[in-house]
Write an enzyme that holds these catalytic residues in place. Structure first.
Site, short mmCIF file in Angstrom:
data_model
loop_
_atom_site.label_atom_id
_atom_site.label_comp_id
_atom_site.label_asym_id
_atom_site.label_seq_id
_atom_site.Cartn_x
_atom_site.Cartn_y
_atom_site.Cartn_z
N CYS A 15 0.82 -1.21 0.00
CA CYS A 15 0.00 0.00 0.00
C CYS A 15 0.85 1.26 0.00
O CYS A 15 2.02 1.22 0.34
CB CYS A 15 -0.91 0.10 1.23
SG CYS A 15 -2.06 -1.26 1.37
N GLY A 42 0.23 0.04 -4.89
CA GLY A 42 -1.02 -0.71 -4.76
C GLY A 42 -2.02 -0.23 -5.78
O GLY A 42 -2.20 0.98 -5.94
N ASN A 116 -0.07 0.95 5.70
CA ASN A 116 0.86 0.27 4.79
C ASN A 116 1.64 -0.74 5.62
O ASN A 116 2.30 -0.35 6.58
CB ASN A 116 1.81 1.29 4.14
CG ASN A 116 2.92 0.66 3.30
OD1 ASN A 116 3.96 1.26 3.10
ND2 ASN A 116 2.71 -0.54 2.79
N GLY A 117 1.60 -2.01 5.22
CA GLY A 117 2.32 -3.04 5.97
C GLY A 117 1.41 -4.22 6.26
O GLY A 117 0.35 -4.37 5.65
N TYR A 271 13.23 -2.91 -5.54
CA TYR A 271 12.08 -2.99 -6.44
C TYR A 271 10.93 -2.04 -6.09
O TYR A 271 10.40 -1.37 -6.95
CB TYR A 271 11.55 -4.43 -6.46
CG TYR A 271 10.28 -4.60 -7.25
CD1 TYR A 271 10.32 -4.75 -8.64
CD2 TYR A 271 9.05 -4.59 -6.63
CE1 TYR A 271 9.15 -4.88 -9.37
CE2 TYR A 271 7.87 -4.73 -7.35
CZ TYR A 271 7.94 -4.87 -8.72
OH TYR A 271 6.78 -5.00 -9.44
#
Ligand code: SF4
Length: 534
Positions: A15, A42, A116-117, A271
């Site tokens: 996210c 995301g 996020n996570g 990445y």
């Protein structure tokens, strides 16, 4: 449905989050721009919460940021503070219910939350809350329930004389310390935005300031600050909570000092993060170029060849492999060239699960430049191999385009362990390197030589303290204890075991649990149905 195309096995992030506050700012439009800059993190759903100081309004839907929001949907979102979220699901399926921000209100306290996570103790937390399976469907939803429960407790306490702001801060302090895993959060109440980073800082989160004291911004990556015209101030530190109102910024430390252990996901440098972002003060693009240079030093092209007269060319797999290919070319003296054209407009497609269809899927995304490839020895640089689907097809396509040799160089070490902190390769049976030697993988992918960058060199490419990273998917040394059976549906299904931090025997249990390659890969290569990919 995970949203992953059958043929596309690139790693997926969990996210992007964004927040902004400022007296005269068009906060909804800025949040749209910020989320647009974070779209790579995301693509399943997008949403934002906006407040005018009195009332939070949340708008969210499935799809890309540009699909969910347009001038018409943004126009009524008027206020001076907002948070936003763009989602790829790791815990909880890809449904509207799990889109974020999530919203709760108790009395006069409203709160919206974006995450996020990935938490690793969701099941235990849900059990502690007395929840039955299905009552909450994502770890973020669970966090919101926990915050609501704490607010209700405070609300029912007749002796509690805390202000509305202090009630939320107190509720958050109680909830945050019970969370384990990866969580970079943006929250808002009616008048403030709040940023939180877990004690390991596994996922990034940074603070920016708008020009002329115009306001503050929180974002997963510095790129989003650039796009909205904010100046980078600093990263939210691991274990820090920043509370930002119109009158300024306040820093709180809700976690015990012994839990603070900076462990940023090193894959952000390989990445995930955009190349124009900065992490730990270092340029992601520069780190990727360095990875290529260090790979050239570690794994040069072999002198032995059946084609001594053939020209050699280094090429990258767009996008993240290209800077590393430039670095490889510079350090090796081998010319850099374009070998693949990427279709920029390819969206999510449904590809039938057959070998022929998967080949078509990779070809839809990448088409070889035959003139640059025919008759040449090709060094192809990519970021990682997860299941190998894409690289196997690429090697075949390059040979069909006339390459006389194909040499694959990778800017990450072999991914041998699942990630429980937000990267979507949680199943060991999907990890080629968990079950095959490098030479077996070389053979499977159909390349002449194969080399993965050493972990030491990868860490060196970041020009940062090597101990400040999570490297668990390469080493099995998890910075936060993780359950073995943690999957996307943990809140719907349940059942887990625990891996002790860095325990080899417990890590072996993961492999024992998994069905192993190459038998599984062989099954994937037939035209039969392929479970679990879409
Ligand atoms: Fe990143 Fe790998 Fe750690 Fe997951 S396990 S957070 S992908 S380094």
């Amino acid at each position: 449905m995970t949203g992953r195309d059958a043929w596309d096995d690139s790693p997926r992030e969990a996210c992007g989050v964004f927040g902004v506050i400022g007296r005269d700012l068009p906060v909804a439009q800025l949040t749209f721009l910020g989320l647009y800059a974070l779209q790579h993190r995301g693509q399943e759903s997008a949403g934002m919460g906006v407040s005018d100081g009195e009332q939070i309004t949340v708008v969210k839907n499935m799809g890309l940021v540009s699909t969910v929001f347009d001038d018409r949907t943004l126009a009524p979102l008027v206020g001076h503070l907002a948070i936003g979220h763009t989602r790829y699901s790791t815990t909880g399926s890809s449904t509207w219910r799990n889109a974020q921000p999530v919203y709760r209100s108790v009395g006069d306290c409203q709160v919206a939350l974006g995450h996020n996570g990935n938490l690793v103790n969701t099941e235990k937390l849900a059990a502690d809350m007395g929840m039955l399976p299905g009552m909450v469907t994502s770890d973020t939803d669970l966090m919101a329930e926990m915050i609501e429960a704490e607010l209700l407790l405070l609300d029912s306490d007749v002796d509690c004389d805390l202000s509305t702001d202090d009630r939320l801060d107190s509720a958050l302090a109680h909830v945050l310390t019970r969370l384990e895993g990866a969580f970079s959060l943006v929250l808002m109440d009616a008048t403030r935005i709040i940023g939180v980073r877990d004690p390991n800082g596994l996922r990034p989160l940074c603070i920016g300031e708008m020009p002329d004291d115009g306001g503050w911004v929180l974002a997963s990556e510095t790129t989003a600050l650039d796009i909205v015209g904010a100046q980078f101030v600093r990263e939210v530190e691991p274990g820090e909570m920043v509370v930002i109102s119109l009158s300024g910024i306040r820093s709180l430390r809700p976690f015990a000092p012994e839990r603070i252990n900076p462990s940023l996901c090193v894959f952000e440098f390989v990445y995930f993060a955009r190349p124009d972002s900065q992490l730990y003060g270092q340029s992601v693009h520069h780190a990727r170029v360095r990875q290529g240079e260090l790979l050239a030093e570690q794994a040069p092209l072999p002198a032995d060849t059946a084609f001594p007269d053939a020209e050699t060319m280094v090429m990258g797999v767009p996008e993240s492999g290209v800077p590393a290919a430039e670095g490889f070319a510079r350090a090796s003296g081998i010319p850099f060239g374009q070998g693949l054209v990427k279709n920029r407009y390819i969206g999510r497609t449904f590809i039938a699960p057959s070998q022929a269809a998967r080949a078509l899927g990779v070809r839809m995304k990448f088409n070889p430049l035959k003139d640059n490839i025919a008759g040449r020895r090709i060094v192809i640089v990519d970021d990682s191999v997860v299941r190998g689907t894409t690289q196997k097809q690429l090697a075949k396509m390059l040979r069909e385009a006339g390459a006389v040799e194909v040499h694959l160089r990778l800017t990450s070490p072999p991914v041998r362990w699942p990630c429980f902190y937000g990267m979507d390769f949680g199943d060991t049976d999907q990890l080629l390197a968990a079950n095959l030697s490098v030479d077996q993988i070389r053979e499977y992918l159909g390349v002449d030589t194969l080399a993965y960058i050493d972990l030491d060199r990868l860490l060196r490419s970041t020009e940062t303290d090597p101990s400040s990273f999570c490297t668990a998917c390469f080493t099995g040394d998890y910075p936060v204890e993780v359950p073995v059976d943690l999957g996307k549906g943990v809140l719907e299904a349940g059942g887990n075991l625990t891996i002790e931090r860095g325990s080899a025997s417990a890590a072996d249990a993961v492999l024992d649990e998994a069905s192993l390659l190459p038998a599984d890969e062989a099954r994937r290569d037939d035209d039969g149905p392929r479970a679990g990919d879409t």
